[in-house]
Scaffold this active site. Sequence first.
Site, PDB file in Angstrom:
ATOM      1  N   GLY A  20       0.827  -1.207   0.000  1.00 20.21           N
ATOM      2  CA  GLY A  20       0.000   0.000   0.000  1.00 20.21           C
ATOM      3  C   GLY A  20       0.856   1.250   0.000  1.00 20.21           C
ATOM      4  O   GLY A  20       0.560   2.241  -0.682  1.00 20.21           O
ATOM      5  N   ARG A  24       7.329   1.852   1.101  1.00 25.27           N
ATOM      6  CA  ARG A  24       7.656   0.442   1.338  1.00 25.27           C
ATOM      7  C   ARG A  24       7.989  -0.224   0.000  1.00 25.27           C
ATOM      8  O   ARG A  24       8.806  -1.132  -0.064  1.00 25.27           O
ATOM      9  CB  ARG A  24       6.511  -0.291   2.049  1.00 25.27           C
ATOM     10  CG  ARG A  24       6.935  -1.655   2.575  1.00 25.27           C
ATOM     11  CD  ARG A  24       5.962  -2.207   3.578  1.00 25.27           C
ATOM     12  NE  ARG A  24       5.945  -1.383   4.799  1.00 25.27           N
ATOM     13  CZ  ARG A  24       4.839  -1.181   5.519  1.00 25.27           C
ATOM     14  NH1 ARG A  24       3.700  -1.729   5.132  1.00 25.27           N
ATOM     15  NH2 ARG A  24       4.880  -0.456   6.610  1.00 25.27           N
ATOM     16  N   ARG A  43       1.760  11.145  -8.919  1.00 23.00           N
ATOM     17  CA  ARG A  43       1.084  11.350  -7.628  1.00 23.00           C
ATOM     18  C   ARG A  43       1.889  10.783  -6.450  1.00 23.00           C
ATOM     19  O   ARG A  43       1.319  10.457  -5.396  1.00 23.00           O
ATOM     20  CB  ARG A  43      -0.309  10.711  -7.633  1.00 23.00           C
ATOM     21  CG  ARG A  43      -1.300  11.369  -8.608  1.00 23.00           C
ATOM     22  CD  ARG A  43      -2.580  10.551  -8.685  1.00 23.00           C
ATOM     23  NE  ARG A  43      -3.555  11.183  -9.561  1.00 23.00           N
ATOM     24  CZ  ARG A  43      -4.646  11.830  -9.121  1.00 23.00           C
ATOM     25  NH1 ARG A  43      -4.857  11.937  -7.825  1.00 23.00           N
ATOM     26  NH2 ARG A  43      -5.507  12.366  -9.969  1.00 23.00           N
ATOM     27  N   ARG A  87      -0.297  -8.791  -3.349  1.00 23.73           N
ATOM     28  CA  ARG A  87      -0.342  -7.716  -2.353  1.00 23.73           C
ATOM     29  C   ARG A  87       0.561  -8.116  -1.185  1.00 23.73           C
ATOM     30  O   ARG A  87       0.496  -9.247  -0.683  1.00 23.73           O
ATOM     31  CB  ARG A  87      -1.766  -7.506  -1.857  1.00 23.73           C
ATOM     32  CG  ARG A  87      -1.857  -6.683  -0.604  1.00 23.73           C
ATOM     33  CD  ARG A  87      -3.212  -6.090  -0.318  1.00 23.73           C
ATOM     34  NE  ARG A  87      -3.343  -5.765   1.112  1.00 23.73           N
ATOM     35  CZ  ARG A  87      -2.668  -4.789   1.732  1.00 23.73           C
ATOM     36  NH1 ARG A  87      -1.799  -4.057   1.060  1.00 23.73           N
ATOM     37  NH2 ARG A  87      -2.836  -4.561   3.034  1.00 23.73           N
ATOM     38  N   SER A  90       0.245  -4.829   5.533  1.00 22.56           N
ATOM     39  CA  SER A  90      -0.004  -5.076   6.959  1.00 22.56           C
ATOM     40  C   SER A  90      -1.489  -5.349   7.184  1.00 22.56           C
ATOM     41  O   SER A  90      -2.332  -5.046   6.340  1.00 22.56           O
ATOM     42  CB  SER A  90       0.429  -3.859   7.777  1.00 22.56           C
ATOM     43  OG  SER A  90      -0.271  -2.704   7.319  1.00 22.56           O
ATOM     44  N   ASP A 204      -0.948  -5.015  13.834  1.00 22.17           N
ATOM     45  CA  ASP A 204      -1.792  -4.535  14.937  1.00 22.17           C
ATOM     46  C   ASP A 204      -2.694  -5.692  15.353  1.00 22.17           C
ATOM     47  O   ASP A 204      -2.829  -6.663  14.616  1.00 22.17           O
ATOM     48  CB  ASP A 204      -2.726  -3.395  14.476  1.00 22.17           C
ATOM     49  CG  ASP A 204      -2.151  -2.516  13.388  1.00 22.17           C
ATOM     50  OD1 ASP A 204      -1.980  -2.989  12.243  1.00 22.17           O
ATOM     51  OD2 ASP A 204      -1.865  -1.368  13.680  1.00 22.17           O
ATOM     52  N   ARG A 217       8.854  -3.553  12.530  1.00 22.77           N
ATOM     53  CA  ARG A 217       8.052  -3.562  11.293  1.00 22.77           C
ATOM     54  C   ARG A 217       8.901  -3.978  10.100  1.00 22.77           C
ATOM     55  O   ARG A 217       8.560  -4.868   9.351  1.00 22.77           O
ATOM     56  CB  ARG A 217       7.409  -2.182  11.070  1.00 22.77           C
ATOM     57  CG  ARG A 217       6.217  -1.930  11.969  1.00 22.77           C
ATOM     58  CD  ARG A 217       5.595  -0.560  11.761  1.00 22.77           C
ATOM     59  NE  ARG A 217       4.494  -0.360  12.702  1.00 22.77           N
ATOM     60  CZ  ARG A 217       3.208  -0.590  12.402  1.00 22.77           C
ATOM     61  NH1 ARG A 217       2.878  -1.000  11.202  1.00 22.77           N
ATOM     62  NH2 ARG A 217       2.251  -0.415  13.306  1.00 22.77           N
TER      63      ARG A 217
HETATM   64  N1  LIG Z   1      -8.719  -1.286   8.575  1.00 25.66           N
HETATM   65  C1  LIG Z   1      -7.508  -1.706   9.000  1.00 25.66           C
HETATM   66  N2  LIG Z   1      -7.379  -2.089  10.297  1.00 25.66           N
HETATM   67  C2  LIG Z   1      -6.195  -2.501  10.740  1.00 25.66           C
HETATM   68 CL1  LIG Z   1      -6.033  -2.966  12.379  1.00 25.66          CL
HETATM   69  C3  LIG Z   1      -5.080  -2.543   9.869  1.00 25.66           C
HETATM   70  N3  LIG Z   1      -3.776  -2.905  10.020  1.00 25.66           N
HETATM   71  C4  LIG Z   1      -3.191  -2.719   8.839  1.00 25.66           C
HETATM   72  N4  LIG Z   1      -4.083  -2.253   7.926  1.00 25.66           N
HETATM   73  C5  LIG Z   1      -3.694  -1.923   6.540  1.00 25.66           C
HETATM   74  O1  LIG Z   1      -2.841  -0.784   6.648  1.00 25.66           O
HETATM   75  C6  LIG Z   1      -3.471   0.365   6.085  1.00 25.66           C
HETATM   76  C7  LIG Z   1      -4.045   1.168   7.214  1.00 25.66           C
HETATM   77  O2  LIG Z   1      -3.043   1.523   8.155  1.00 25.66           O
HETATM   78  C8  LIG Z   1      -4.497  -0.141   5.110  1.00 25.66           C
HETATM   79  O3  LIG Z   1      -3.939  -0.097   3.804  1.00 25.66           O
HETATM   80  C9  LIG Z   1      -4.792  -1.581   5.547  1.00 25.66           C
HETATM   81  O4  LIG Z   1      -4.745  -2.489   4.460  1.00 25.66           O
HETATM   82  C10 LIG Z   1      -5.271  -2.135   8.540  1.00 25.66           C
HETATM   83  N5  LIG Z   1      -6.486  -1.726   8.097  1.00 25.66           N
END
Ligand SMILES: Nc1nc(Cl)c2ncn([C@@H]3O[C@H](CO)[C@@H](O)[C@H]3O)c2n1
Length: 234
Positions: A20, A24, A43, A87, A90, A204, A217
């Site tokens: 994303g 990275r 962009r 993909r 995270s 997370d 990370r």
């Molecule tokens: N909804 C959501 N929630 C949690 Cl706990 C996430 N941890 C990583 N991501 C990813 O990381 C980005 C958001 O920090 C998004 O691209 C998503 O794909 C998460 N997106």
Amino acid sequence: MTIHIGAAPGDIAETVLLPGDPYRAKWAAETFLSDVRQVNAVRGMLGFTGTWNGHPVTIQGSGMGMPSLSIYVNELIRDYGAQTLIRIGSCGGMQDHVGLRDVVLAMTASTVTSPSSTIFREVNFAPGADWSLLRAAVAAAEAKGTRTHVGGIYSSDTFYDERPDLNEQMVRHGILAVEMEAAELYMLAARYGRRALAVLTVSDHLITGEALASEHRESSFGDMVEIALNAAFP
Ligand SMILES: Nc1nc(Cl)c2ncn([C@@H]3O[C@H](CO)[C@@H](O)[C@H]3O)c2n1
């Protein structure tokens, strides 16, 4: 050259890794690829092409959320002929047995809505990973001894204020993790007959509230990139 990607024809490899975060993409390209050249900066969504073990690979940022990924993946497939799209990103753990720094391989990706919802209308299409990529990714993860989980994930449209009942039902139905892009990647791969997989690292945790310390990370993301590359070129 497309509306959102400034690469010249031939600058994009048939195999594309999609983090994303464009920074990275830069880090992964500089860390894992040889003969790296930047092929996109439109962009600020950086993209790089190089080689891994002699194989051409592009690493292109997708942005956050399915609408952003949808734009890049449509152009990578339709205008540059991408065949294998993985993909790397995270995710948030949603089960007790899914721990921080674990790798999640998304067999399926559930959504409430997606950019493809208007096409499917009342059809609940099941976005799934390419089996050959998934099988190779499992083998690569096992060879590395990386704690890995294979199963369903949830591709959300929000990072904040997710509906509590949605999370509750996702956990109840065994969803391993939440992120925001994989489902649309899988739907586009199905639409255009391409191979796709999401290789995610748990940064997370929705149940414990833990979050990966920034110093961990990069190393854990490295395992994910290696698994993705070995899956693409077993
Ligand atoms: N909804 C959501 N929630 C949690 Cl706990 C996430 N941890 C990583 N991501 C990813 O990381 C980005 C958001 O920090 C998004 O691209 C998503 O794909 C998460 N997106």
